[in-house]
Design a protein around this motif. Sequence first.
Motif, PDB file in Angstrom:
ATOM      1  N   SER A 187       5.191  -1.525 -18.450  1.00 18.68           N
ATOM      2  CA  SER A 187       4.097  -1.128 -19.336  1.00 18.68           C
ATOM      3  C   SER A 187       3.104  -0.243 -18.592  1.00 18.68           C
ATOM      4  N   PHE A 188       2.797  -0.609 -17.356  1.00 23.41           N
ATOM      5  CA  PHE A 188       1.910   0.226 -16.527  1.00 23.41           C
ATOM      6  C   PHE A 188       2.525   1.604 -16.325  1.00 23.41           C
ATOM      7  N   PHE A 189       3.794   1.665 -15.966  1.00 21.43           N
ATOM      8  CA  PHE A 189       4.453   2.961 -15.735  1.00 21.43           C
ATOM      9  C   PHE A 189       4.446   3.825 -16.993  1.00 21.43           C
ATOM     10  N   ASP A 239     -13.112  -1.118  -8.917  1.00 17.73           N
ATOM     11  CA  ASP A 239     -11.876  -1.838  -9.237  1.00 17.73           C
ATOM     12  C   ASP A 239     -12.205  -3.219  -9.809  1.00 17.73           C
ATOM     13  N   SER A 240     -13.084  -3.911  -9.136  1.00 20.21           N
ATOM     14  CA  SER A 240     -13.410  -5.285  -9.533  1.00 20.21           C
ATOM     15  C   SER A 240     -13.990  -5.370 -10.935  1.00 20.21           C
ATOM     16  N   VAL A 241     -14.786  -4.380 -11.324  1.00 19.30           N
ATOM     17  CA  VAL A 241     -15.394  -4.457 -12.650  1.00 19.30           C
ATOM     18  C   VAL A 241     -14.367  -4.315 -13.769  1.00 19.30           C
ATOM     19  N   LEU A 242     -13.222  -3.729 -13.485  1.00 24.24           N
ATOM     20  CA  LEU A 242     -12.197  -3.585 -14.525  1.00 24.24           C
ATOM     21  C   LEU A 242     -11.719  -4.938 -15.024  1.00 24.24           C
ATOM     22  N   PHE A 243     -11.596  -5.902 -14.111  1.00 27.91           N
ATOM     23  CA  PHE A 243     -11.164  -7.228 -14.533  1.00 27.91           C
ATOM     24  C   PHE A 243     -12.353  -8.063 -15.015  1.00 27.91           C
ATOM     25  N   GLY A 244     -13.526  -7.742 -14.548  1.00 27.75           N
ATOM     26  CA  GLY A 244     -14.709  -8.506 -14.922  1.00 27.75           C
ATOM     27  C   GLY A 244     -15.325  -8.102 -16.246  1.00 27.75           C
ATOM     28  N   ASP A 245     -14.876  -7.016 -16.834  1.00 31.94           N
ATOM     29  CA  ASP A 245     -15.445  -6.517 -18.080  1.00 31.94           C
ATOM     30  C   ASP A 245     -14.521  -6.856 -19.249  1.00 31.94           C
ATOM     31  N   THR A 246     -15.093  -7.386 -20.312  1.00 33.02           N
ATOM     32  CA  THR A 246     -14.284  -7.812 -21.464  1.00 33.02           C
ATOM     33  C   THR A 246     -13.577  -6.643 -22.139  1.00 33.02           C
ATOM     34  N   ARG A 247     -14.103  -5.429 -21.990  1.00 22.77           N
ATOM     35  CA  ARG A 247     -13.481  -4.266 -22.628  1.00 22.77           C
ATOM     36  C   ARG A 247     -12.171  -3.869 -21.954  1.00 22.77           C
ATOM     37  N   THR A 248     -11.983  -4.266 -20.697  1.00 25.56           N
ATOM     38  CA  THR A 248     -10.809  -3.803 -19.949  1.00 25.56           C
ATOM     39  C   THR A 248      -9.974  -4.930 -19.340  1.00 25.56           C
ATOM     40  N   SER A 249     -10.479  -6.140 -19.315  1.00 29.32           N
ATOM     41  CA  SER A 249      -9.785  -7.232 -18.623  1.00 29.32           C
ATOM     42  C   SER A 249      -8.400  -7.531 -19.198  1.00 29.32           C
ATOM     43  N   LYS A 250      -8.248  -7.440 -20.503  1.00 29.14           N
ATOM     44  CA  LYS A 250      -6.942  -7.732 -21.122  1.00 29.14           C
ATOM     45  C   LYS A 250      -5.892  -6.718 -20.667  1.00 29.14           C
ATOM     46  N   ARG A 251      -6.287  -5.467 -20.542  1.00 27.40           N
ATOM     47  CA  ARG A 251      -5.344  -4.422 -20.106  1.00 27.40           C
ATOM     48  C   ARG A 251      -4.955  -4.653 -18.648  1.00 27.40           C
ATOM     49  N   VAL A 252      -5.910  -5.052 -17.819  1.00 28.95           N
ATOM     50  CA  VAL A 252      -5.608  -5.378 -16.420  1.00 28.95           C
ATOM     51  C   VAL A 252      -4.583  -6.501 -16.370  1.00 28.95           C
ATOM     52  N   GLU A 253      -4.800  -7.545 -17.142  1.00 29.54           N
ATOM     53  CA  GLU A 253      -3.865  -8.677 -17.187  1.00 29.54           C
ATOM     54  C   GLU A 253      -2.488  -8.226 -17.662  1.00 29.54           C
ATOM     55  N   SER A 254      -2.460  -7.381 -18.661  1.00 29.39           N
ATOM     56  CA  SER A 254      -1.193  -6.878 -19.199  1.00 29.39           C
ATOM     57  C   SER A 254      -0.405  -6.103 -18.141  1.00 29.39           C
ATOM     58  N   PHE A 255      -1.087  -5.213 -17.439  1.00 29.16           N
ATOM     59  CA  PHE A 255      -0.409  -4.431 -16.397  1.00 29.16           C
ATOM     60  C   PHE A 255       0.024  -5.309 -15.225  1.00 29.16           C
ATOM     61  N   SER A 302       0.788  -1.237   0.000  1.00 30.06           N
ATOM     62  CA  SER A 302       0.000   0.000   0.000  1.00 30.06           C
ATOM     63  C   SER A 302       0.822   1.289   0.000  1.00 30.06           C
ATOM     64  N   PHE A 303       2.103   1.209   0.286  1.00 26.83           N
ATOM     65  CA  PHE A 303       2.930   2.412   0.314  1.00 26.83           C
ATOM     66  C   PHE A 303       3.921   2.469  -0.858  1.00 26.83           C
ATOM     67  N   VAL A 304       3.696   1.615  -1.851  1.00 17.12           N
ATOM     68  CA  VAL A 304       4.588   1.557  -3.003  1.00 17.12           C
ATOM     69  C   VAL A 304       3.762   1.733  -4.269  1.00 17.12           C
ATOM     70  N   PHE A 305       4.182   2.649  -5.129  1.00 23.43           N
ATOM     71  CA  PHE A 305       3.510   2.812  -6.412  1.00 23.43           C
ATOM     72  C   PHE A 305       4.064   1.747  -7.353  1.00 23.43           C
ATOM     73  N   ASP A 306       3.267   0.722  -7.592  1.00 21.77           N
ATOM     74  CA  ASP A 306       3.699  -0.420  -8.405  1.00 21.77           C
ATOM     75  C   ASP A 306       2.484  -1.010  -9.126  1.00 21.77           C
ATOM     76  N   ASN A 307       2.653  -2.157  -9.738  1.00 24.78           N
ATOM     77  CA  ASN A 307       1.551  -2.792 -10.456  1.00 24.78           C
ATOM     78  C   ASN A 307       0.818  -3.836  -9.614  1.00 24.78           C
TER      79      ASN A 307
END
Length: 161
Positions: free
Chosen positions: A126-128, A104-120, A83-88
């Motif tokens: 890539s996240f940075f 937060d939870s819907v980002l991984f549960g939605d097909t429009r955004t889940s791939k990006r969550v997995e990537s980060f 919680s005190f570190v800016f990371d992925n």
Amino acid sequence: MDEMTKLFISKGLSLDDLVTLSGAHTIGRAHCGAFSDRFQEDPKGKLTLIDASLDSAYANELMKKCPANAQPSTTVNNDPETSFVFDNQYYKNLLKKKGLFQSDSVLFGDTRTSKRVESFAKNQFSFFESWSQSFLKLTTIGVKTNEVGEIRALCSSTNDG
């Protein structure tokens, strides 16, 4: 998800920006009331989990830290791992169903955004990289210029007051 998408698009931000900027939840703390919609209080005053998108063991930890009678000032870490570190780690948490907020939870549960969550979750660099671009876009939204704005001598008060 649709509400968040509309809000971001209305500000000139994309779905990618939404996923990226949500990564700010990797640091900080939240008051219990900010995520209490994920639980329900029974007649005896005990909380039960009503949001299936949340890991049950993590939910139990949250309910212990934030019981039904918790003080309004009670807080928990947004990111239960770092919680005190800016990371992925935020994205890794989402893969494990440990997103503190329902948004937060819907980002991984939605097909429009889940791939990006997995990537980060797999690639912090890539996240940075994405963060630097999205945050720069965010800082330009609604900036007041010329006669409408001012450069303050002291940030906490206007120059005329």
